[in-house]
Scaffold this motif. Structure first.
Motif, PDB file in Angstrom:
ATOM      1  N   LEU A   1     -27.738   1.991 -34.678  1.00 30.45           N
ATOM      2  CA  LEU A   1     -26.642   1.387 -33.809  1.00 30.45           C
ATOM      3  C   LEU A   1     -26.737   2.046 -32.133  1.00 30.45           C
ATOM      4  CD1 LEU A   1     -23.373   2.660 -36.510  1.00 30.45           C
ATOM      5  CD2 LEU A   1     -23.888   0.694 -35.228  1.00 30.45           C
ATOM      6  N   ALA A   2     -27.613   3.004 -31.777  1.00 32.43           N
ATOM      7  CA  ALA A   2     -27.651   3.992 -30.803  1.00 32.43           C
ATOM      8  C   ALA A   2     -28.508   2.201 -29.990  1.00 32.43           C
ATOM      9  CB  ALA A   2     -27.959   4.625 -31.115  1.00 32.43           C
ATOM     10  N   ALA A   3     -29.283   1.780 -30.181  1.00 31.37           N
ATOM     11  CA  ALA A   3     -30.358   0.421 -30.127  1.00 31.37           C
ATOM     12  C   ALA A   3     -29.222  -0.782 -29.356  1.00 31.37           C
ATOM     13  CB  ALA A   3     -31.685   0.812 -31.029  1.00 31.37           C
ATOM     14  N   PHE A   4     -28.491  -0.770 -30.817  1.00 35.21           N
ATOM     15  CA  PHE A   4     -27.961  -1.761 -29.978  1.00 35.21           C
ATOM     16  C   PHE A   4     -26.327  -1.919 -29.433  1.00 35.21           C
ATOM     17  CE2 PHE A   4     -23.768  -3.690 -30.835  1.00 35.21           C
ATOM     18  CZ  PHE A   4     -24.119  -5.453 -30.659  1.00 35.21           C
ATOM     19  N   TYR A   5     -25.842  -0.636 -29.324  1.00 30.71           N
ATOM     20  CA  TYR A   5     -25.280  -0.778 -28.589  1.00 30.71           C
ATOM     21  C   TYR A   5     -25.816  -0.085 -26.538  1.00 30.71           C
ATOM     22  CZ  TYR A   5     -21.157  -0.375 -31.231  1.00 30.71           C
ATOM     23  OH  TYR A   5     -20.238  -0.216 -32.179  1.00 30.71           O
ATOM     24  N   SER A   6     -26.864   0.149 -26.660  1.00 32.11           N
ATOM     25  CA  SER A   6     -27.643  -0.278 -25.345  1.00 32.11           C
ATOM     26  C   SER A   6     -27.944  -1.004 -24.667  1.00 32.11           C
ATOM     27  CB  SER A   6     -28.845   1.016 -25.904  1.00 32.11           C
ATOM     28  OG  SER A   6     -29.819   0.112 -26.226  1.00 32.11           O
ATOM     29  N   GLN A   7     -28.100  -1.890 -25.501  1.00 30.17           N
ATOM     30  CA  GLN A   7     -28.844  -3.425 -25.502  1.00 30.17           C
ATOM     31  C   GLN A   7     -26.857  -3.892 -24.915  1.00 30.17           C
ATOM     32  OE1 GLN A   7     -31.729  -3.840 -24.850  1.00 30.17           O
ATOM     33  NE2 GLN A   7     -31.907  -1.407 -25.161  1.00 30.17           N
ATOM     34  N   GLN A   8     -26.477  -3.476 -25.017  1.00 24.76           N
ATOM     35  CA  GLN A   8     -24.591  -4.299 -24.157  1.00 24.76           C
ATOM     36  C   GLN A   8     -24.974  -4.399 -22.715  1.00 24.76           C
ATOM     37  OE1 GLN A   8     -24.407  -6.426 -27.006  1.00 24.76           O
ATOM     38  NE2 GLN A   8     -26.082  -5.544 -27.935  1.00 24.76           N
ATOM     39  N   THR A   9     -23.899  -5.196 -21.825  1.00 23.82           N
ATOM     40  CA  THR A   9     -24.088  -5.562 -20.877  1.00 23.82           C
ATOM     41  C   THR A   9     -21.920  -4.360 -20.706  1.00 23.82           C
ATOM     42  OG1 THR A   9     -25.001  -7.944 -20.148  1.00 23.82           O
ATOM     43  CG2 THR A   9     -23.117  -6.809 -18.599  1.00 23.82           C
ATOM     44  N   ARG A  10     -22.396  -3.099 -19.799  1.00 25.52           N
ATOM     45  CA  ARG A  10     -21.233  -2.304 -19.467  1.00 25.52           C
ATOM     46  C   ARG A  10     -20.667  -3.293 -18.551  1.00 25.52           C
ATOM     47  NH1 ARG A  10     -20.417   2.199 -16.245  1.00 25.52           N
ATOM     48  NH2 ARG A  10     -23.718   1.404 -15.145  1.00 25.52           N
ATOM     49  N   GLU A  11     -19.321  -3.294 -19.213  1.00 23.36           N
ATOM     50  CA  GLU A  11     -18.580  -4.158 -17.810  1.00 23.36           C
ATOM     51  C   GLU A  11     -17.643  -2.392 -16.859  1.00 23.36           C
ATOM     52  OE1 GLU A  11     -17.904  -7.439 -17.230  1.00 23.36           O
ATOM     53  OE2 GLU A  11     -18.884  -7.766 -19.071  1.00 23.36           O
ATOM     54  N   THR A  12     -17.807  -3.058 -15.820  1.00 22.96           N
ATOM     55  CA  THR A  12     -16.879  -1.943 -14.561  1.00 22.96           C
ATOM     56  C   THR A  12     -16.233  -2.959 -14.075  1.00 22.96           C
ATOM     57  OG1 THR A  12     -18.920  -2.142 -12.803  1.00 22.96           O
ATOM     58  CG2 THR A  12     -19.362  -1.207 -15.101  1.00 22.96           C
ATOM     59  N   LEU A  13     -15.263  -1.899 -13.301  1.00 24.61           N
ATOM     60  CA  LEU A  13     -14.230  -2.755 -12.390  1.00 24.61           C
ATOM     61  C   LEU A  13     -14.881  -2.702 -11.383  1.00 24.61           C
ATOM     62  CD1 LEU A  13     -11.889  -0.455 -13.024  1.00 24.61           C
ATOM     63  CD2 LEU A  13     -11.846  -2.679 -13.968  1.00 24.61           C
ATOM     64  N   ILE A  14     -15.884  -1.832 -10.177  1.00 25.78           N
ATOM     65  CA  ILE A  14     -16.559  -2.341  -9.416  1.00 25.78           C
ATOM     66  C   ILE A  14     -17.059  -3.477  -8.843  1.00 25.78           C
ATOM     67  CG2 ILE A  14     -19.060  -1.431  -7.932  1.00 25.78           C
ATOM     68  CD1 ILE A  14     -16.167   0.467  -7.908  1.00 25.78           C
ATOM     69  N   GLN A  15     -17.756  -3.926 -10.124  1.00 27.84           N
ATOM     70  CA  GLN A  15     -18.557  -5.120 -10.650  1.00 27.84           C
ATOM     71  C   GLN A  15     -17.344  -6.589  -9.861  1.00 27.84           C
ATOM     72  OE1 GLN A  15     -19.381  -5.182 -14.116  1.00 27.84           O
ATOM     73  NE2 GLN A  15     -22.302  -4.609 -13.436  1.00 27.84           N
ATOM     74  N   HIS A  16     -16.082  -6.337 -10.767  1.00 25.38           N
ATOM     75  CA  HIS A  16     -14.673  -7.563 -10.749  1.00 25.38           C
ATOM     76  C   HIS A  16     -13.733  -6.863  -9.504  1.00 25.38           C
ATOM     77  CE1 HIS A  16     -15.880  -8.698 -14.605  1.00 25.38           C
ATOM     78  NE2 HIS A  16     -15.643  -8.032 -15.018  1.00 25.38           N
ATOM     79  N   ALA A  17     -13.484  -5.848  -8.758  1.00 21.40           N
ATOM     80  CA  ALA A  17     -12.917  -5.378  -7.929  1.00 21.40           C
ATOM     81  C   ALA A  17     -13.990  -5.030  -6.429  1.00 21.40           C
ATOM     82  CB  ALA A  17     -11.963  -4.750  -7.968  1.00 21.40           C
ATOM     83  N   ALA A  18     -14.888  -4.545  -6.185  1.00 23.56           N
ATOM     84  CA  ALA A  18     -15.508  -4.563  -5.540  1.00 23.56           C
ATOM     85  C   ALA A  18     -14.678  -2.982  -4.768  1.00 23.56           C
ATOM     86  CB  ALA A  18     -15.784  -5.611  -4.063  1.00 23.56           C
ATOM     87  N   LEU A  19     -14.520  -2.486  -5.228  1.00 22.91           N
ATOM     88  CA  LEU A  19     -14.022  -1.405  -5.450  1.00 22.91           C
ATOM     89  C   LEU A  19     -14.391  -0.524  -4.610  1.00 22.91           C
ATOM     90  CD1 LEU A  19     -11.395  -0.674  -8.319  1.00 22.91           C
ATOM     91  CD2 LEU A  19     -10.763  -1.707  -6.487  1.00 22.91           C
ATOM     92  N   ARG A  20     -14.246   0.946  -3.979  1.00 28.16           N
ATOM     93  CA  ARG A  20     -15.453   1.559  -2.941  1.00 28.16           C
ATOM     94  C   ARG A  20     -14.435   2.950  -2.900  1.00 28.16           C
ATOM     95  NH1 ARG A  20     -18.571  -1.501  -4.472  1.00 28.16           N
ATOM     96  NH2 ARG A  20     -20.195  -2.665  -3.177  1.00 28.16           N
ATOM     97  N   GLU A  21     -14.337   3.684  -4.034  1.00 26.40           N
ATOM     98  CA  GLU A  21     -13.763   4.778  -3.990  1.00 26.40           C
ATOM     99  C   GLU A  21     -14.189   5.923  -3.494  1.00 26.40           C
ATOM    100  OE1 GLU A  21     -10.638   6.767  -7.125  1.00 26.40           O
ATOM    101  OE2 GLU A  21     -11.715   5.539  -7.586  1.00 26.40           O
ATOM    102  N   GLU A  22     -13.600   6.657  -2.770  1.00 24.39           N
ATOM    103  CA  GLU A  22     -14.018   7.757  -2.475  1.00 24.39           C
ATOM    104  C   GLU A  22     -15.088   8.836  -3.324  1.00 24.39           C
ATOM    105  OE1 GLU A  22     -13.357  11.860   0.414  1.00 24.39           O
ATOM    106  OE2 GLU A  22     -11.595   9.927   0.838  1.00 24.39           O
TER     107      GLU A  22
END
Length: 265
Positions: A161-182
């Motif tokens: 299970l740990a191996a499977f999840y480690s190979q999945q793509t982690r979605e982040t808000l930064i990638q989609h919204a280009a946020l630059r929070e302090e």
């Protein structure tokens, strides 16, 4: 005839030394004996335990739900950089099948559905997911939801299970919204005067510290709950108490700031 100033034959010197010794003894008894015993959280603690606690010596965590021989350890997992070994395709494949029973909360590929407040497992270091599964199974990390599910998992299952999840793509808000929070100061610098290390030292994706999760993008409610759990001692599966010691010093406002910051990444 005048006696030497620093001599027990000098009455005033003797009185002064006696007064200092008396004050020291009284302060010791009040600060390290009476007050610790009067405010002890554990009524069964010995006098020596109370003195050690007052002196700042950390006590070993005792989990009453575990057998005596295991209760003093925060985890049954021996953490090191080689604890998982290489991730191979066969392990990932077996983990994908096992992960089907986890999809209701953690999503089909490890990204939890909005509103569940379950942590995202996609892209997490395999050592982190493996350790938490082991801790759920052993009871070192109590959870009414995860403990029953982890009970029937074998050690190989948890590796897969740990191996499977480690190979999945982690979605982040930064990638989609280009946020630059302090970046909060606690994340970048910590608070050395309060013995709080910088969060980024362990939890940045590039650090890859064994058994340490990536916090970016985790649900805000989940992050807040876990910080408060470490702060209160409700969660105590952190080796060497590093998270409990840090979270104990955090204010409610700081917990909120950290939860909001990491959830928005």
């Amino acid at each position: 005839m005048n006696e030497p100033l620093f001599s027990l034959k000098n009455r005033w010197f003797t009185i002064g030394v006696g007064a200092v010794v008396l004050v020291f003894v009284l302060a010791f008894l009040v600060g390290l004996v009476w007050l610790p015993r009067a405010h002890a959280q554990d009524p069964n603690a010995t006098l020596w335990d109370a003195i050690c606690s007052a002196a700042g010596a950390p006590a070993r965590y005792q989990n009453p739900a575990l057998p005596d021989e295991k209760a003093v350890y925060p985890s049954s997992v021996i953490v090191n950089s080689q604890m998982m070994g290489p991730v191979d395709a066969a392990s990932v494949g077996r983990g994908a099948t096992l992960a089907l029973q986890c999809s209701m909360c953690h999503g089909a590929r490890g990204t939890a559905s909005a509103g569940t407040d379950a942590p995202h497992l996609a892209g997490q270091p395999p050592t982190s997911t493996y350790k938490q599964l082991r801790d759920f199974k052993s009871g070192h990390r109590p959870s009414s939801v995860m403990q029953p599910l982890a009970t029937n998992l074998s050690d190989q299952d948890m590796h897969d299970l740990a191996a499977f999840y480690s190979q999945q793509t982690r979605e982040t808000l930064i990638q989609h919204a280009a946020l630059r929070e302090e970046v909060p100061r606690l994340v970048s610098n910590g608070s050395p005067m309060r013995n709080i290390g910088a969060c980024a030292t362990c939890h940045s994706p590039g650090v890859a510290r064994a058994a340490t999760p990536v916090l970016d993008g985790l649900p805000e409610a989940y992050l807040r709950d876990q910080l408060n759990a470490f702060k209160s001692g409700r969660r105590a599966n952190d080796i060497n108490q590093q998270m409990r010691n840090a979270a104990h010093q955090l204010s409610e406002q700081e917990v909120d700031i950290l939860a909001k910051y990491y959830s928005a990444r």
